[in-house]
Design an enzyme around this catalytic site. Structure first.
Site, PDB file in Angstrom:
ATOM      1  N   GLY A 133      30.825  -1.771 -24.197  1.00  0.00           N
ATOM      2  CA  GLY A 133      31.248  -0.397 -24.465  1.00  0.00           C
ATOM      3  C   GLY A 133      30.049   0.476 -24.819  1.00  0.00           C
ATOM      4  O   GLY A 133      28.971   0.323 -24.244  1.00  0.00           O
TER       5      GLY A 133
ATOM      6  N   GLU B  87       0.864  -1.192   0.000  1.00  0.00           N
ATOM      7  CA  GLU B  87       0.000   0.000   0.000  1.00  0.00           C
ATOM      8  C   GLU B  87       0.892   1.231   0.000  1.00  0.00           C
ATOM      9  O   GLU B  87       2.088   1.134   0.269  1.00  0.00           O
ATOM     10  CB  GLU B  87      -0.858   0.005   1.281  1.00  0.00           C
ATOM     11  CG  GLU B  87      -1.756  -1.194   1.395  1.00  0.00           C
ATOM     12  CD  GLU B  87      -2.679  -1.127   2.607  1.00  0.00           C
ATOM     13  OE1 GLU B  87      -2.529  -0.192   3.425  1.00  0.00           O
ATOM     14  OE2 GLU B  87      -3.542  -1.999   2.710  1.00  0.00           O
TER      15      GLU B  87
ATOM     16  N   GLY C 135       4.791  -0.959   2.871  1.00  0.00           N
ATOM     17  CA  GLY C 135       5.630  -1.718   1.945  1.00  0.00           C
ATOM     18  C   GLY C 135       6.361  -2.787   2.732  1.00  0.00           C
ATOM     19  O   GLY C 135       5.802  -3.848   3.034  1.00  0.00           O
TER      20      GLY C 135
ATOM     21  N   GLY D  24       7.505 -17.226  -3.140  1.00  0.00           N
ATOM     22  CA  GLY D  24       7.663 -16.245  -4.212  1.00  0.00           C
ATOM     23  C   GLY D  24       9.114 -15.834  -4.403  1.00  0.00           C
ATOM     24  O   GLY D  24       9.548 -15.570  -5.526  1.00  0.00           O
TER      25      GLY D  24
ATOM     26  N   TRP E 188       1.439  -0.604  -6.512  1.00  0.00           N
ATOM     27  CA  TRP E 188       2.493  -1.386  -7.173  1.00  0.00           C
ATOM     28  C   TRP E 188       2.051  -2.794  -7.537  1.00  0.00           C
ATOM     29  O   TRP E 188       2.851  -3.722  -7.408  1.00  0.00           O
ATOM     30  CB  TRP E 188       3.720  -1.552  -6.263  1.00  0.00           C
ATOM     31  CG  TRP E 188       4.220  -0.380  -5.531  1.00  0.00           C
ATOM     32  CD1 TRP E 188       4.197  -0.188  -4.184  1.00  0.00           C
ATOM     33  CD2 TRP E 188       4.905   0.760  -6.084  1.00  0.00           C
ATOM     34  NE1 TRP E 188       4.804   0.989  -3.869  1.00  0.00           N
ATOM     35  CE2 TRP E 188       5.249   1.596  -5.014  1.00  0.00           C
ATOM     36  CE3 TRP E 188       5.249   1.141  -7.380  1.00  0.00           C
ATOM     37  CZ2 TRP E 188       5.907   2.797  -5.188  1.00  0.00           C
ATOM     38  CZ3 TRP E 188       5.912   2.339  -7.558  1.00  0.00           C
ATOM     39  CH2 TRP E 188       6.239   3.140  -6.464  1.00  0.00           C
TER      40      TRP E 188
ATOM     41  N   GLU F 287       8.961  -8.186  -3.523  1.00  0.00           N
ATOM     42  CA  GLU F 287       8.851  -9.403  -2.686  1.00  0.00           C
ATOM     43  C   GLU F 287       9.868  -9.379  -1.551  1.00  0.00           C
ATOM     44  O   GLU F 287      10.471 -10.391  -1.209  1.00  0.00           O
ATOM     45  CB  GLU F 287       8.919 -10.660  -3.547  1.00  0.00           C
ATOM     46  CG  GLU F 287       7.757 -10.674  -4.541  1.00  0.00           C
ATOM     47  CD  GLU F 287       7.417 -12.011  -5.124  1.00  0.00           C
ATOM     48  OE1 GLU F 287       7.763 -13.043  -4.530  1.00  0.00           O
ATOM     49  OE2 GLU F 287       6.772 -12.012  -6.194  1.00  0.00           O
ATOM     50  N   GLY F 288      10.053  -8.199  -0.987  1.00  0.00           N
ATOM     51  CA  GLY F 288      10.994  -7.994   0.113  1.00  0.00           C
ATOM     52  C   GLY F 288      12.301  -7.446  -0.403  1.00  0.00           C
ATOM     53  O   GLY F 288      12.979  -8.098  -1.199  1.00  0.00           O
TER      54      GLY F 288
HETATM   55  C1  FAD Z   1       7.594  -2.849 -10.143  1.00  0.00           C
HETATM   56  C2  FAD Z   1       7.044  -3.252  -8.816  1.00  0.00           C
HETATM   57  C3  FAD Z   1       6.172  -4.323  -8.723  1.00  0.00           C
HETATM   58  C4  FAD Z   1       5.633  -4.682  -7.484  1.00  0.00           C
HETATM   59  N1  FAD Z   1       4.702  -5.697  -7.422  1.00  0.00           N
HETATM   60  C5  FAD Z   1       4.031  -5.910  -6.251  1.00  0.00           C
HETATM   61  C6  FAD Z   1       2.919  -6.819  -6.196  1.00  0.00           C
HETATM   62  O1  FAD Z   1       2.550  -7.459  -7.184  1.00  0.00           O
HETATM   63  N2  FAD Z   1       2.257  -6.941  -5.020  1.00  0.00           N
HETATM   64  C7  FAD Z   1       2.612  -6.245  -3.902  1.00  0.00           C
HETATM   65  O2  FAD Z   1       1.953  -6.414  -2.869  1.00  0.00           O
HETATM   66  N3  FAD Z   1       3.668  -5.390  -3.918  1.00  0.00           N
HETATM   67  C8  FAD Z   1       4.373  -5.201  -5.069  1.00  0.00           C
HETATM   68  N4  FAD Z   1       5.422  -4.311  -5.101  1.00  0.00           N
HETATM   69  C9  FAD Z   1       5.782  -3.563  -3.897  1.00  0.00           C
HETATM   70  C10 FAD Z   1       7.111  -3.980  -3.300  1.00  0.00           C
HETATM   71  O3  FAD Z   1       7.013  -5.250  -2.733  1.00  0.00           O
HETATM   72  C11 FAD Z   1       7.523  -2.876  -2.316  1.00  0.00           C
HETATM   73  O4  FAD Z   1       7.880  -1.748  -3.084  1.00  0.00           O
HETATM   74  C12 FAD Z   1       8.664  -3.316  -1.433  1.00  0.00           C
HETATM   75  O5  FAD Z   1       8.238  -4.298  -0.534  1.00  0.00           O
HETATM   76  C13 FAD Z   1       9.259  -2.141  -0.642  1.00  0.00           C
HETATM   77  O6  FAD Z   1       8.275  -1.389  -0.021  1.00  0.00           O
HETATM   78  P1  FAD Z   1       8.277   0.215  -0.179  1.00  0.00           P
HETATM   79  O7  FAD Z   1       8.379   0.507  -1.616  1.00  0.00           O
HETATM   80  O8  FAD Z   1       7.135   0.751   0.571  1.00  0.00           O
HETATM   81  O9  FAD Z   1       9.641   0.679   0.500  1.00  0.00           O
HETATM   82  P2  FAD Z   1       9.858   0.958   2.064  1.00  0.00           P
HETATM   83  O10 FAD Z   1       9.307  -0.153   2.869  1.00  0.00           O
HETATM   84  O11 FAD Z   1       9.405   2.334   2.350  1.00  0.00           O
HETATM   85  O12 FAD Z   1      11.450   0.918   2.140  1.00  0.00           O
HETATM   86  C14 FAD Z   1      12.285   2.004   1.773  1.00  0.00           C
HETATM   87  C15 FAD Z   1      13.726   1.611   2.091  1.00  0.00           C
HETATM   88  O13 FAD Z   1      13.862   1.391   3.510  1.00  0.00           O
HETATM   89  C16 FAD Z   1      14.380   0.092   3.746  1.00  0.00           C
HETATM   90  N5  FAD Z   1      13.813  -0.458   4.985  1.00  0.00           N
HETATM   91  C17 FAD Z   1      12.497  -0.499   5.353  1.00  0.00           C
HETATM   92  N6  FAD Z   1      12.378  -1.077   6.553  1.00  0.00           N
HETATM   93  C18 FAD Z   1      13.633  -1.426   6.944  1.00  0.00           C
HETATM   94  C19 FAD Z   1      14.162  -2.058   8.113  1.00  0.00           C
HETATM   95  N7  FAD Z   1      13.383  -2.508   9.095  1.00  0.00           N
HETATM   96  N8  FAD Z   1      15.499  -2.231   8.184  1.00  0.00           N
HETATM   97  C20 FAD Z   1      16.301  -1.816   7.182  1.00  0.00           C
HETATM   98  N9  FAD Z   1      15.867  -1.217   6.064  1.00  0.00           N
HETATM   99  C21 FAD Z   1      14.546  -1.016   5.949  1.00  0.00           C
HETATM  100  C22 FAD Z   1      13.984  -0.722   2.533  1.00  0.00           C
HETATM  101  O14 FAD Z   1      14.811  -1.866   2.367  1.00  0.00           O
HETATM  102  C23 FAD Z   1      14.159   0.305   1.423  1.00  0.00           C
HETATM  103  O15 FAD Z   1      15.505   0.366   1.059  1.00  0.00           O
HETATM  104  C24 FAD Z   1       6.017  -3.980  -6.327  1.00  0.00           C
HETATM  105  C25 FAD Z   1       6.912  -2.913  -6.423  1.00  0.00           C
HETATM  106  C26 FAD Z   1       7.416  -2.531  -7.636  1.00  0.00           C
HETATM  107  C27 FAD Z   1       8.344  -1.342  -7.704  1.00  0.00           C
END
Ligand code: FAD
Length: 379
Positions: free
Chosen positions: A339, A127, A131, A242, A156, A363-364
């Site tokens: 190149g 959402e 994430g 997954g 996403w 997926e994490g």
């Molecule tokens: C092209 C694409 C396809 C996707 N497809 C799907 C889908 O089909 N279904 C679905 O449900 N989701 C989907 N996603 C979502 C995706 O799984 C999330 O983007 C991802 O889990 C990261 O969540 P976020 O973007 O909110 O980043 P955030 O959770 O906000 O993270 C931002 C940064 O902070 C870091 N971070 C967060 N918490 C911690 C912690 N505790 N310790 C250390 N570092 C941390 C993260 O690693 C990242 O570097 C998709 C995303 C993309 C871009």
């Protein structure tokens, strides 16, 4: 320990390789540029059995093992990672989740058409504000007796527009925290369900990634997966599997880039000889091949543990963490070996480099994989 593939596994690998070369390669550059979903090709993938590979044949699946799935994912991802993410979500998130935890009625109604690709599935956990921290679900599924009233937004979502079956995670009882979360099967066309904007992405541009909006969508109780409050466990368990799919996708992107770089290095001449005769290039190729082999073995190990019905959570997270880094490193080096030609679209490696990045995010993220792995190490 046996490193030999069976005849059946080799046949699956060969079929996926031929399909990727003949059906996916033509047009892959244009689909990337125009952000076009490979609809016709995905239909054919369904006909060939690539969309329900591990599903029991009694539900129209291929009844194959997870190693075969890794092999097919690698071959398809070498050529078109947008097609392979559709395949991965359908196989290992949607089909697997329904087959393992769904009711017999849900399997008859949803799994059967999903396993053949007649219908495509989507997995909806993320959402705008949830994430990595998937427990902070804002989407709600209010219990109204014979149905849930679903409200909220998902972000996403892969196969967001193409899918017709959506596994949607939502909060029913906020006081119970993650134990108050459910996963509901939502169908396209249910009143109040709208597919939102399509994302304009860096990579996997042929994959249709959308936001989804739910406003007072009535979802029948029989569409809940598992007992009341099982949704979060369901999502985590499904994502474990997954990750083997995404690790194999990363492996395929890396090996696709490596194969292109190897071939190019033998053709391109500089200083009077093929660049493959320069030791700096040879060492890059040696590093790439070694890292790819290590990534492949981690994928196989996770797949093997899953097939043996053993705990594969740590192995899957390790495979995804490592293979996604290998995908990034290898594709960057593949561009370098090409190149200036590596920087333009005709040579494919710049697309593979852009596609590689997502494998460290969805997926994490890689950081979340490290949390999963270290939790296992320290328990
Ligand atoms: C092209 C694409 C396809 C996707 N497809 C799907 C889908 O089909 N279904 C679905 O449900 N989701 C989907 N996603 C979502 C995706 O799984 C999330 O983007 C991802 O889990 C990261 O969540 P976020 O973007 O909110 O980043 P955030 O959770 O906000 O993270 C931002 C940064 O902070 C870091 N971070 C967060 N918490 C911690 C912690 N505790 N310790 C250390 N570092 C941390 C993260 O690693 C990242 O570097 C998709 C995303 C993309 C871009």
């Amino acid at each position: 320990m046996n490193f030999e593939l069976t005849e059946e596994q080799l046949a699956v690998q060969q079929a996926a390789r031929e399909f990727a070369q003949t059906e996916l390669l033509p047009g892959v550059i244009e689909r990337d540029e125009t952000q076009t979903f490979p609809l016709e090709q995905v239909k054919k993938m369904g006909e060939l059995g690539f969309l329900g590979m591990m599903v029991d044949p009694k539900y129209n699946g291929g009844g194959m093992d997870t190693i075969s799935y890794v092999l097919a994912m690698e071959e398809i991802s070498k050529i078109d990672a947008s097609a392979s993410v559709c395949m991965s979500v359908n196989n290992s998130l949607v089909c697997w989740g329904i087959e393992k935890y769904g009711t017999e009625e849900q399997k008859e109604k949803y799994l059967k058409p999903l396993a053949t690709g007649e219908k495509i599935g989507a997995f909806c956990l993320s959402e705008p504000e949830a994430g990595s921290d998937a427990t902070s679900q804002q989407t709600t599924a209010e219990d109204r007796g014979d149905h849930y009233l679903l409200n909220g937004t998902k972000n996403w979502i892969t196969n967001g527009n193409t899918a017709s079956v959506y596994l949607v995670v939502a909060q029913t009882d906020r006081e119970k925290g993650h134990k108050g979360i459910n996963c509901l099967i939502v169908e396209k066309g249910m009143e109040g369900f709208v597919v939102g904007k399509k994302e304009n992405k860096l990579g996997i541009r042929g994959s249709d990634t959308h936001s989804l909006m739910f406003t007072d969508v009535k979802v029948p109780k029989e569409n809940r997966i598992g007992d009341d409050g099982f949704g979060f466990k369901f999502a985590m368990s499904t994502l474990n599997g997954g990750r083997i799919g995404i690790a194999s996708q990363a492996l395929g992107i890396a090996s696709g880039a490596y194969e292109l770089a190897l071939a190019y290095s033998k053709e391109r001449k500089a200083f009077g000889k093929p660049i493959s005769q320069h030791q700096a290039i040879q060492f890059k190729l040696a590093d790439m091949a070694t890292e790819i082999e290590a990534a492949r073995l981690l994928c196989f190990k996770a797949a093997h543990l899953k097939d043996q019905k053993k705990d594969f959570g740590k192995a899957g997270a390790m495979a995804k963490l490592f293979a996604s880094k290998v995908a990034m490193d290898t594709t960057i080096e593949a561009v370098q070996i090409h190149g200036g030609y590596g920087y333009v679209k005709e040579y494919h490696v710049e697309r593979l480099m852009r596609d590689a990045k997502i494998t460290q995010i969805y997926e994490g993220t890689s950081e979340i994989q490290k949390i999963v792995i270290s939790r296992e190490l320290l328990k």
